[in-house]
Write an enzyme that holds these catalytic residues in place. Sequence first.
Site, PDB file in Angstrom:
ATOM      1  CG  HIS A 126       4.946  -6.539   9.619  1.00 36.69           C
ATOM      2  ND1 HIS A 126       4.323  -5.357   9.973  1.00 36.69           N
ATOM      3  CD2 HIS A 126       4.311  -6.967   8.501  1.00 36.69           C
ATOM      4  CE1 HIS A 126       3.352  -5.096   9.122  1.00 36.69           C
ATOM      5  NE2 HIS A 126       3.313  -6.061   8.218  1.00 36.69           N
ATOM      6  CE  LYS A 170       6.176  -3.605   5.903  1.00 31.86           C
ATOM      7  NZ  LYS A 170       5.160  -3.824   6.942  1.00 31.86           N
ATOM      8  CG  ASP A 175      27.581   4.968   3.648  1.00 32.34           C
ATOM      9  OD1 ASP A 175      27.947   3.783   3.563  1.00 32.34           O
ATOM     10  OD2 ASP A 175      27.697   5.783   2.727  1.00 32.34           O
ATOM     11  CG  HIS A 200       0.148  -0.905   3.580  1.00 27.96           C
ATOM     12  ND1 HIS A 200       1.522  -1.008   3.659  1.00 27.96           N
ATOM     13  CD2 HIS A 200      -0.345  -2.054   4.120  1.00 27.96           C
ATOM     14  CE1 HIS A 200       1.850  -2.157   4.211  1.00 27.96           C
ATOM     15  NE2 HIS A 200       0.741  -2.824   4.500  1.00 27.96           N
ATOM     16  CE  LYS A 250       1.943  -0.936   7.805  1.00 27.40           C
ATOM     17  NZ  LYS A 250       0.832  -1.713   7.704  1.00 27.40           N
ATOM     18  CG  ASP A 262      -2.706  17.340  21.370  1.00 25.19           C
ATOM     19  OD1 ASP A 262      -3.832  17.031  20.921  1.00 25.19           O
ATOM     20  OD2 ASP A 262      -2.428  17.334  22.570  1.00 25.19           O
TER      21      ASP A 262
END
Length: 487
Positions: free
Chosen positions: A224, A226, A231, A405, A407, A412
């Site tokens: 899952h 991404k 380099d 979508h 996350k 604080d």
Amino acid sequence: MNNCHHFYSWIVFIGYLLLIVNVNFKIFIKKKTNPVSNIWIFILYFIPLFGIMIWFFFSEPYLGKRKTNLLKKIWKKNLVQIKKIKYYKNFFSKKNSRVALPLFKLCKNRQGISGVTNNKLELLKNYKKVIKSLIKDISLAKKNIEMVFYIWQPGGIADEVAKALISSSKKGINCRLILDSAGSIKFFKSKWVYVMKKANIKIVEALKINVLKTFFRRIDSRQHRKVVLIDNNISYIGSMNLVDPNLFKQYCKIGQWIDLMIRVEGPIVTTIGIVYSCDWELETGKKILPKLFISKNKEISKKNYSTSMQVIASGPGYTKQIIHQSLLTAIYSAKNQLTITTPYLVPSSDLVHAICTASYRGVNVSIIIPKNNDSFMVKWASRSFFSELLKSGVKIYLFEKGLLHSKSILVDKQLSLVGTANLDMRSLWLNFEITIAIDDKKFGKKLSYLHDEYISKSKLLDPKYWFLRSYWKKIIENFFYLFSPLL
């Protein structure tokens, strides 16, 4: 004949009884949280035959013992590469803010990786800007490009990235691509597999779906992450799959997917590279040494790079429960403000308790989730948590301008967590996920502005209205809550 039939009936009954006892025993020795164990037991007895099938297909084993043990060995070996980094000055974090210190200590002690400092990062909230920046970095690559995505769906802007990758590969750049078998099923059925391989791009179909393997590992354990690495100096990480939002899942009629990515330069790229090298070796059996962050001088300029960051990697074979423990640690560190964005809200009872406790302590807690969801089951299961959260004073915002979508967690306005993990059982216990913890007030301020933007496009859930909802809705919510271990 009747005696024979009676004998076989008893054999079937005893066999079924032993199977039930066996599954129950495995539930108990797994030491899952009480609510999860209770749900599994309920499913097994409420829908016996179907419940047993669900258990074997969706509870164990996760990845298979051989692969899990192999990944543990790979992870430990690759951590040795971290020792080489110690030759660089101003690399590891020597101090952290009050709010971030517990989390950074947790990750250092459990993962064996210290937080690193002197990183430069950019928050990217617009998918067009993400793609434009990514294509530019791909075209300027000098040595290597590595990618891992849950979903790569051909069409639109995704094809532009594919063309840029092919162009770089033809120039001699070493390109590696890991794509999840289930999430990227449309990609593997497209022409791009042939075209890319012809251009000498190495493509791996991660956790390949195979009917015969369903008895040896969970079929819904997914890659899952991404992540993009360029380099050994630049990395992209966040919630965005390689898709065109104008085309992706438009049949759901919930609008465009709204994502958050960060572009980072600095030593943290080395740590991200270690995670990628583990995933690559697990799938191919071939070791690729994690590359060190390259700087012109061993003493990295503090003027250009300042942010302190920590990588949190999870999945079968990685540090057990690290995502769950990190989230709990971050939430309990909050003193003033806590903001959470997630598309799928199916948290553990421990997380719900931590969030509610934070609110009772006087922390201003806000959770932003999409009003409409692409998962019917998750939508209803999420609502089963609303009452407890609202009673504790948590503000729940329903985002109305597409499927949010992103996350992220902001504590604080200082500690930020951005990555691929949702607040659901799948991300907490099952999938290969990656989250970046960022201890930086300037970045926290930018993320806070983005959260305010999300809130401006959301509707605040009124507790009075919520508690007056019809009884049949409560029944549906609680029914789908029973399937939370699968969500």
